[in-house]
Design a protein around this motif. Structure first.
Motif, short mmCIF file in Angstrom:
data_model
loop_
_atom_site.label_atom_id
_atom_site.label_comp_id
_atom_site.label_asym_id
_atom_site.label_seq_id
_atom_site.Cartn_x
_atom_site.Cartn_y
_atom_site.Cartn_z
N MET A 81 0.05 1.94 8.40
CA MET A 81 0.94 0.24 7.63
C MET A 81 1.96 0.93 7.57
O MET A 81 2.29 2.19 6.40
CB MET A 81 -0.15 0.12 6.14
CG MET A 81 -1.08 0.00 6.14
SD MET A 81 -2.44 -1.11 5.34
CE MET A 81 -2.75 0.92 4.11
N LYS A 82 3.03 -0.64 6.76
CA LYS A 82 4.58 0.44 6.28
C LYS A 82 5.29 -0.15 5.63
O LYS A 82 4.25 -1.52 4.43
CB LYS A 82 5.82 0.02 6.96
CG LYS A 82 4.83 1.10 8.01
CD LYS A 82 6.23 0.62 9.17
CE LYS A 82 7.49 1.08 9.04
NZ LYS A 82 8.88 0.73 10.20
N ALA A 83 5.25 0.43 4.17
CA ALA A 83 6.13 -0.06 2.94
C ALA A 83 7.65 0.19 2.08
O ALA A 83 8.06 0.77 2.87
CB ALA A 83 5.23 0.56 1.68
N LEU A 84 7.95 -0.78 2.21
CA LEU A 84 9.78 -0.96 2.08
C LEU A 84 10.08 -0.89 0.61
O LEU A 84 9.67 -1.68 -0.26
CB LEU A 84 10.27 -1.66 2.77
CG LEU A 84 11.58 -2.35 2.74
CD1 LEU A 84 12.28 -0.93 3.28
CD2 LEU A 84 12.38 -3.98 3.47
N VAL A 85 11.27 0.46 -0.13
CA VAL A 85 11.08 -0.03 -1.59
C VAL A 85 12.51 0.58 -1.04
O VAL A 85 13.71 0.52 -0.50
CB VAL A 85 10.91 1.93 -1.35
CG1 VAL A 85 10.81 1.31 -3.03
CG2 VAL A 85 9.35 1.77 -1.37
N LEU A 86 13.08 -1.05 -2.52
CA LEU A 86 14.20 -1.44 -2.56
C LEU A 86 14.71 -1.01 -3.61
O LEU A 86 14.03 -1.07 -4.80
CB LEU A 86 14.41 -3.62 -2.82
CG LEU A 86 13.82 -3.82 -1.38
CD1 LEU A 86 13.45 -5.32 -1.85
CD2 LEU A 86 14.15 -3.69 -0.14
N THR A 136 2.63 7.31 0.49
CA THR A 136 2.11 7.70 1.89
C THR A 136 0.47 8.62 1.67
O THR A 136 -0.08 8.78 2.23
CB THR A 136 2.70 9.11 1.61
OG1 THR A 136 4.04 8.48 1.90
CG2 THR A 136 2.71 9.67 3.29
N VAL A 137 0.01 9.47 0.25
CA VAL A 137 -0.85 9.99 1.03
C VAL A 137 -2.33 8.30 0.86
O VAL A 137 -3.13 8.68 2.25
CB VAL A 137 -1.52 9.90 -0.81
CG1 VAL A 137 -2.94 11.19 -1.00
CG2 VAL A 137 -1.06 11.65 -0.78
N LEU A 138 -2.24 7.07 0.52
CA LEU A 138 -3.23 6.38 0.85
C LEU A 138 -2.33 5.84 1.98
O LEU A 138 -3.67 4.87 2.06
CB LEU A 138 -1.58 5.40 -0.46
CG LEU A 138 -3.00 4.88 -1.99
CD1 LEU A 138 -2.35 3.94 -2.70
CD2 LEU A 138 -4.14 5.64 -1.77
N GLY A 139 -1.40 6.35 3.18
CA GLY A 139 -1.84 5.83 4.19
C GLY A 139 -0.14 5.12 4.67
O GLY A 139 -0.66 4.06 6.20
N TYR A 140 0.05 4.60 3.93
CA TYR A 140 1.84 3.94 4.24
C TYR A 140 2.70 5.09 4.41
O TYR A 140 3.28 6.07 4.42
CB TYR A 140 2.25 3.51 2.94
CG TYR A 140 0.99 2.24 2.38
CD1 TYR A 140 1.29 0.56 2.72
CD2 TYR A 140 0.30 2.45 1.17
CE1 TYR A 140 0.78 -0.28 2.90
CE2 TYR A 140 -0.43 1.33 0.99
CZ TYR A 140 -0.17 -0.25 1.79
OH TYR A 140 -0.71 -1.51 1.26
N ASP A 141 3.31 4.53 5.26
CA ASP A 141 4.58 5.21 5.83
C ASP A 141 5.86 4.49 4.84
O ASP A 141 5.91 3.07 4.88
CB ASP A 141 5.22 4.43 7.47
CG ASP A 141 4.23 5.91 8.57
OD1 ASP A 141 3.94 6.87 8.16
OD2 ASP A 141 3.89 4.29 9.37
N VAL A 142 6.48 4.39 4.08
CA VAL A 142 7.58 4.90 2.96
C VAL A 142 8.88 4.29 3.69
O VAL A 142 9.43 5.30 4.48
CB VAL A 142 7.43 4.76 2.04
CG1 VAL A 142 7.66 4.63 0.72
CG2 VAL A 142 5.75 4.52 0.99
#
Length: 347
Positions: A1-6, A27-33
């Motif tokens: 999974m991926k997450a985007l931070v604005l 990231t620890v929860l499995g997201y690429d940020v």
């Protein structure tokens, strides 16, 4: 999974510090940020070349509702929000940001319970999301100056000119002045004029853009007024503060009792917190929340003293007349685990 931070511009880079912490825990929860700075067109144009398509992200997190709307001809975060979760991490009072997000399908994350109450009364989806430290937090190393600073009271704030906002309120002062002066903070003001429900009864006044703009100025005025009161009260009780922040030397004309220092980068401020005996906290306009100054001082091993708990006993030593929030074990201050802090009442 991926997450985007604005992200955008933020004072002292403090927001960058805890957004980095949130990114680490995601990231620890499995997201690429990925991060996208939307402060200006040039940053957006450059940043878009470094991230994927919006549809590639499982969620978007916006700091203070920045970056809502078109980023390019092909990318629109509000269109994304109709299909996937877009969270707004609201570190300021949301009434200052309402025009950015109101009416859009976003979810607000608020650092104070009264902000959540206000937004829900306006029909906005909002959740309590108190400040915390990341799971990779490392306590600042105390330097050799710790012994010299052991009796210090650190007060991290910025200068706010009360008279600027009083001038802005002049057109409505005759009608609202007594209500403003009687209000503890902007939430109390909104309750007094009937926009928000209170113990006296339900809301009776509909929020509109004019009230919203007035309330935003009232918030700044009351915060400026409370900050001055804090400095004067501490001086009256012989509590000498080390006041550090943007333009705080301007407070010398109000109260020359304290020591004033210009702002420093946030990592340096964390070190100063760890070297101090107390960190004084004067709440920025809310009472039912957890501000980062409290969290970071506790996480640095230093007791936090909320201004509202300074008791009028000038004849007693400081340690005997302050209500202190004392540090908890580190696990208590991380995003993954957040019990109530231990409270010590020496009086």
């Amino acid at each position: 999974m991926k997450a985007l931070v604005l992200t955008g511009q933020n004072q002292y880079q403090v927001v960058s510090h805890f957004l980095d912490g949130i990114a680490h825990d995601l990231t620890v929860l499995g997201y690429d940020v990925d991060f996208l700075n939307v402060e200006n067109v040039a940053n957006i144009k450059d940043g878009l070349t470094r991230i994927g398509k919006l549809d590639d992200y499982a969620m978007i997190l916006s700091f203070n509702a920045v970056g809502l709307g078109p980023l390019s001809d092909e990318m629109n975060t509000l269109e994304y929000a109709k299909q996937k979760p877009l969270f707004v991490f609201c570190v300021d009072n949301p009434l200052h940001l309402m025009l950015r997000f109101f009416g859009h399908p976003v979810k607000l994350l608020c650092v104070a319970q009264e902000h959540v109450t206000f937004l829900r009364a306006c029909g906005v989806e909002a959740h309590y999301f108190p400040h915390a430290v990341s799971s990779n937090w490392a306590m600042p190393q105390k330097g050799s100056s710790h012994q010299e600073a052991a009796t210090s009271i650190l007060f991290p704030v910025s200068f706010i000119d009360k008279h600027v906002f009083m001038k802005e309120l002049a057109p409505v002062w005759q009608k609202l002045g007594p209500v403003i002066e009687a209000s503890r903070n902007v939430t109390d003001f909104l309750q007094r004029i009937g926009v928000m429900p209170s113990e006296a009864g339900p809301a009776r006044t509909q929020l509109n853009e004019m009230i919203l703009r007035i309330a935003a100025v009232v918030d700044k005025y009351l915060r400026a007024k409370a900050r001055e009161t804090c400095l004067l009260d501490c001086a009256t009780r012989d509590y000498k503060l080390t006041v550090i922040g943007r333009d705080v030397a301007r407070y010398q004309t109000l109260c020359d009792f304290h020591h004033y220092s210009e702002s420093v980068p946030f990592p340096e401020l964390l070190l100063l917190m760890s070297q101090s005996n107390f960190v004084l906290h004067q709440s920025p306009g809310f009472e039912q929340g957890l501000h980062e100054r409290v969290v970071y001082s506790l996480s640095s091993g230093t007791a936090s003293c909320p201004m509202m708990h300074i008791l009028p006993k000038p004849h007693l030593p400081m340690q005997a007349c302050l209500v202190l929030i004392v540090p908890c074990p580190m696990s208590a201050m991380q995003h993954t685990k957040m019990p109530s802090p231990k409270v010590s009442k020496p009086c």
